[in-house]
Design a protein around this motif. Sequence first.
Motif, PDB file in Angstrom:
ATOM      1  N   GLY A 113       0.822  -1.203   0.000  1.00  0.00           N
ATOM      2  CA  GLY A 113       0.000   0.000   0.000  1.00  0.00           C
ATOM      3  C   GLY A 113       0.854   1.250   0.000  1.00  0.00           C
ATOM      4  O   GLY A 113       0.549   2.229  -0.684  1.00  0.00           O
ATOM      5  N   TRP A 114       1.917   1.228   0.771  1.00  0.00           N
ATOM      6  CA  TRP A 114       2.842   2.356   0.821  1.00  0.00           C
ATOM      7  C   TRP A 114       3.454   2.621  -0.560  1.00  0.00           C
ATOM      8  O   TRP A 114       3.638   3.773  -0.957  1.00  0.00           O
ATOM      9  CB  TRP A 114       3.936   2.076   1.846  1.00  0.00           C
ATOM     10  CG  TRP A 114       5.012   3.098   1.934  1.00  0.00           C
ATOM     11  CD1 TRP A 114       6.321   2.946   1.595  1.00  0.00           C
ATOM     12  CD2 TRP A 114       4.891   4.441   2.406  1.00  0.00           C
ATOM     13  NE1 TRP A 114       7.011   4.101   1.815  1.00  0.00           N
ATOM     14  CE2 TRP A 114       6.161   5.040   2.317  1.00  0.00           C
ATOM     15  CE3 TRP A 114       3.821   5.192   2.891  1.00  0.00           C
ATOM     16  CZ2 TRP A 114       6.397   6.351   2.693  1.00  0.00           C
ATOM     17  CZ3 TRP A 114       4.063   6.516   3.262  1.00  0.00           C
ATOM     18  CH2 TRP A 114       5.334   7.075   3.166  1.00  0.00           C
ATOM     19  N   LEU A 115       3.728   1.564  -1.296  1.00  0.00           N
ATOM     20  CA  LEU A 115       4.401   1.707  -2.586  1.00  0.00           C
ATOM     21  C   LEU A 115       3.439   1.924  -3.752  1.00  0.00           C
ATOM     22  O   LEU A 115       3.777   2.625  -4.716  1.00  0.00           O
ATOM     23  CB  LEU A 115       5.260   0.478  -2.865  1.00  0.00           C
ATOM     24  CG  LEU A 115       6.407   0.215  -1.884  1.00  0.00           C
ATOM     25  CD1 LEU A 115       7.096  -1.095  -2.206  1.00  0.00           C
ATOM     26  CD2 LEU A 115       7.412   1.359  -1.914  1.00  0.00           C
ATOM     27  N   LEU A 116       2.251   1.313  -3.684  1.00  0.00           N
ATOM     28  CA  LEU A 116       1.340   1.314  -4.827  1.00  0.00           C
ATOM     29  C   LEU A 116       0.053   2.086  -4.586  1.00  0.00           C
ATOM     30  O   LEU A 116      -0.766   2.193  -5.495  1.00  0.00           O
ATOM     31  CB  LEU A 116       0.968  -0.121  -5.217  1.00  0.00           C
ATOM     32  CG  LEU A 116       2.105  -1.064  -5.593  1.00  0.00           C
ATOM     33  CD1 LEU A 116       1.545  -2.445  -5.919  1.00  0.00           C
ATOM     34  CD2 LEU A 116       2.890  -0.525  -6.774  1.00  0.00           C
ATOM     35  N   ASP A 117      -0.170   2.558  -3.396  1.00  0.00           N
ATOM     36  CA  ASP A 117      -1.438   3.120  -2.932  1.00  0.00           C
ATOM     37  C   ASP A 117      -2.332   1.970  -2.479  1.00  0.00           C
ATOM     38  O   ASP A 117      -2.163   0.826  -2.872  1.00  0.00           O
ATOM     39  CB  ASP A 117      -2.134   3.957  -4.004  1.00  0.00           C
ATOM     40  CG  ASP A 117      -3.108   4.957  -3.399  1.00  0.00           C
ATOM     41  OD1 ASP A 117      -3.179   5.055  -2.168  1.00  0.00           O
ATOM     42  OD2 ASP A 117      -3.805   5.645  -4.162  1.00  0.00           O
ATOM     43  N   SER A 118      -3.294   2.290  -1.654  1.00  0.00           N
ATOM     44  CA  SER A 118      -4.096   1.262  -1.006  1.00  0.00           C
ATOM     45  C   SER A 118      -4.819   0.356  -1.997  1.00  0.00           C
ATOM     46  O   SER A 118      -4.953  -0.846  -1.783  1.00  0.00           O
ATOM     47  CB  SER A 118      -5.109   1.915  -0.059  1.00  0.00           C
ATOM     48  OG  SER A 118      -5.868   0.950   0.612  1.00  0.00           O
ATOM     49  N   ALA A 119      -5.278   0.927  -3.127  1.00  0.00           N
ATOM     50  CA  ALA A 119      -6.016   0.133  -4.101  1.00  0.00           C
ATOM     51  C   ALA A 119      -5.155  -0.957  -4.734  1.00  0.00           C
ATOM     52  O   ALA A 119      -5.686  -1.934  -5.261  1.00  0.00           O
ATOM     53  CB  ALA A 119      -6.598   1.035  -5.182  1.00  0.00           C
ATOM     54  N   GLY A 120      -3.840  -0.800  -4.690  1.00  0.00           N
ATOM     55  CA  GLY A 120      -2.954  -1.801  -5.271  1.00  0.00           C
ATOM     56  C   GLY A 120      -2.317  -2.732  -4.251  1.00  0.00           C
ATOM     57  O   GLY A 120      -1.427  -3.518  -4.590  1.00  0.00           O
ATOM     58  N   ALA A 121      -2.775  -2.656  -3.000  1.00  0.00           N
ATOM     59  CA  ALA A 121      -2.153  -3.444  -1.928  1.00  0.00           C
ATOM     60  C   ALA A 121      -2.377  -4.936  -2.147  1.00  0.00           C
ATOM     61  O   ALA A 121      -3.414  -5.366  -2.651  1.00  0.00           O
ATOM     62  CB  ALA A 121      -2.705  -3.013  -0.578  1.00  0.00           C
ATOM     63  N   THR A 122      -1.384  -5.733  -1.739  1.00  0.00           N
ATOM     64  CA  THR A 122      -1.440  -7.183  -1.866  1.00  0.00           C
ATOM     65  C   THR A 122      -1.062  -7.829  -0.543  1.00  0.00           C
ATOM     66  O   THR A 122      -0.339  -7.238   0.260  1.00  0.00           O
ATOM     67  CB  THR A 122      -0.499  -7.683  -2.979  1.00  0.00           C
ATOM     68  OG1 THR A 122      -0.512  -9.117  -3.013  1.00  0.00           O
ATOM     69  CG2 THR A 122       0.940  -7.223  -2.726  1.00  0.00           C
ATOM     70  N   THR A 123      -1.541  -9.057  -0.330  1.00  0.00           N
ATOM     71  CA  THR A 123      -1.189  -9.806   0.886  1.00  0.00           C
ATOM     72  C   THR A 123       0.016 -10.707   0.656  1.00  0.00           C
ATOM     73  O   THR A 123       0.395 -11.463   1.558  1.00  0.00           O
ATOM     74  CB  THR A 123      -2.382 -10.660   1.349  1.00  0.00           C
ATOM     75  OG1 THR A 123      -2.799 -11.519   0.273  1.00  0.00           O
ATOM     76  CG2 THR A 123      -3.547  -9.772   1.784  1.00  0.00           C
TER      77      THR A 123
END
Length: 797
Positions: free
Chosen positions: A365-375
């Motif tokens: 999320g820090w790198l891609l913004d929250s919409a691009g976050a992955t687990t």
Amino acid sequence: MKRPDPALRVLILGLWLWAVGGGAAAAVELVLKDGRILRGKLGLLPGMGEMPRAASADGPAPKLIAMLDDDLRRTFVPIFWIKEQRQQENAEVLEKFRLPQQVSESGPMVKSVGPFMKVEPFSEFGRRRVKMNAIPKPIDVVQGITELTPEWARVQGTRAQGASYVWDMRIATSSIPQDQLAKILAKLAEDGGSDQRRKIARFYVQAGRFAEAADEVQAVLAAAPGDAELRKQLEAVLKDILQAHAKQLFAELSFRREAGQHRLVQEALKKFPEKGAAAETLQAVREMVEEYGKLEAACKGVLGQFDALLGKINDQALQKQLAPIRAELGAELNYSALSRMAAFREMADDAGIPPQDKLALAISGWLLDSAGATTQLSTALSLVRMRDLIRKYVAAPQQVARSEILRAFGSEEGANPALVARLLANMKPPVDTPPPEGGPSQPYELEVPGQANAPPVRYFVQLPPEYDPHRRYPAVVSLYGAGMSPQQQIDWWAGPVVKGGWRAGQASRHGYIVVAPAWAAEHQKRYLFSAREHAAVLDSLRDACRRFSIDVDRVFLSGHSTGGDAAWDIGLAHPDLWAGVIPIVARSERYSVYYWENAALVPLYFVAGELDGDRMANNARDWDRYMIRRYNVTVVEYRGRGHDGFSDEILRLFDWMGRYRRNFFPKDFKAISMRPWDNFFWWVELDRLPPQAMTDPSQWESRRNRPRVTLDASATRTNAIRVQTGAGRVTVWLSPDLLDLGRRVTLTINGRRVGSNQSTVVPDLATMLEDVRTRGDRQHPFWAKIEWPGGPAAKGQ
């Protein structure tokens, strides 16, 4: 000047009842399609030249240009851009003071005004002396303010020892330094008694200067301590003024918050004046304080949750990888970037999600913004490594080093164009730049390589207060005129450094970055339309985009005088780069005259002086072309002014700029080129331009005919691209914002299909990274390209 909101009209009416005079004045109000509102006396024109377009056999030339005269300036716009016209039958009458001056009514008339050599301050009597160039020698003119309103002042030539000059000009009241205006009004109050002070109070209210208005009302009260009726009346007025002042202060804090100046806002909230403020204003202040408290708690909460999860990781090697990321979050997580952590904050307390997956949400999320976050933690860590590789790639000067870095991407899990594009859009500028030695109020002084054997080009960058590399900032690229400097352009936009070590200008207030290239050679007196000058401007902008967080969709090009000539030409030669172009006291010449069709998709805002030689007449031909074709153009002509800086217009300029963003992927456009370096338009690049259609600036005077290369390009809903041009080589740059890259792409150039019916274009990481390195645009990287001759590429070439 911003007009008072409707709530203040009640206040103004109250002041009017106890001021001397009264009445109402009719006014026309035009609402434009971009939301701007123009007020003044309306006129409709067939053209802007001294000799408007002639009538045809069908009748007189249509009047397609609207002119609004507000007594300070005349504003011209195409009637197509008018959304609504309103007649203001009961518009408020501006307070007006008439100052006694010995106006010169005979003698030499000032018909043309060049740059001022010296301007003395206004005296308490509203007089000043200006010195300006003239033939055969410089002249001194004594001017006096004869009419003063909250919006404008009329300044006329006065009788003086020696020659007296007939001259009638207007300046914005906001451009008169506050200390000089205060002296003039104090003298008027001294000569006019309490009634005059009441008028001055109303003047200040209409000007939005409520603190000064309150002082005037209090002065009236102090002068009549025994008048109970007056006290009762004016104390009510004073209450309204103080409430309006508090409301104005809060509006300014809200404005600064939107510009990302949170420390300034928080400090001001601590000192907010409660005395006289309305209950609703104080409630809004308390709510803003609470919001900041919540934001601060949220930032601390994210870091605390991240630390708690780190404590659950037993793998020491993994902890070592995560430690630098935690340090980065601790140093850089702030209110503006907090939204990136939304997915992590939502899932952080979910006991069913493993700690590693939650950490992955935080990092990605820090790198891609929250919409691009992955687990997927492995993907998140790969993104960290790819970000570092991108920074190295962009900064690497040698192709060999870049090729080695590119190979390193092959081993990364997240090395696909979609993830890299998202990473590029959200990362900090890839090139680190040490701060200037003088602190944040001082500009950066940088340089880019010059062309061929030419020396490096210096450029200056002024950042707004509390600059945050995780935000995107609009920018102004400003070009100075002959005899001026880049530093003076920064002062014009951002304000000079004031006591306390900060800049109080409008670029600082609105949160704009100012880029000022040293575009001209030493002692250069005129713009030369050369490749060197274009490169100085464009290379400086691209380098600045690599170093600072510039929103490339909100970059405006501006210039004064010869710098305005350059801005006009460069703006039309490279229309895909700008959200708007602002030539100030500029002249249309050479290529600018022939490139008028390139203005179809770039908003233009011109500022000029009525007495600036023949510029208005010279430029009218091109302004007419823009306006009758419904281009987005505004022309502002100041009454009685000449070759000036026009700081009077800066508030309206920022209002205009705030309404526009660049569309980098138009589906249909046309362009013209007459120089080999004017060859990139949005998503089409031209090469091998026919020499017979090119005109080098050095050959302009000797070449009679003016051939040119045209470009007509479109992208359709059927995933097809059509290009018509006389260029010998064409590169079409592709992005998902233009076409669906998952489907077959059909390309037709000059009426012929390029490639087979089964042609596909595969996004290519090498193409994307090289594009970002060369253009500096991380918001709109191209994913692939098709070159002709050569056909579509299975990968970017």
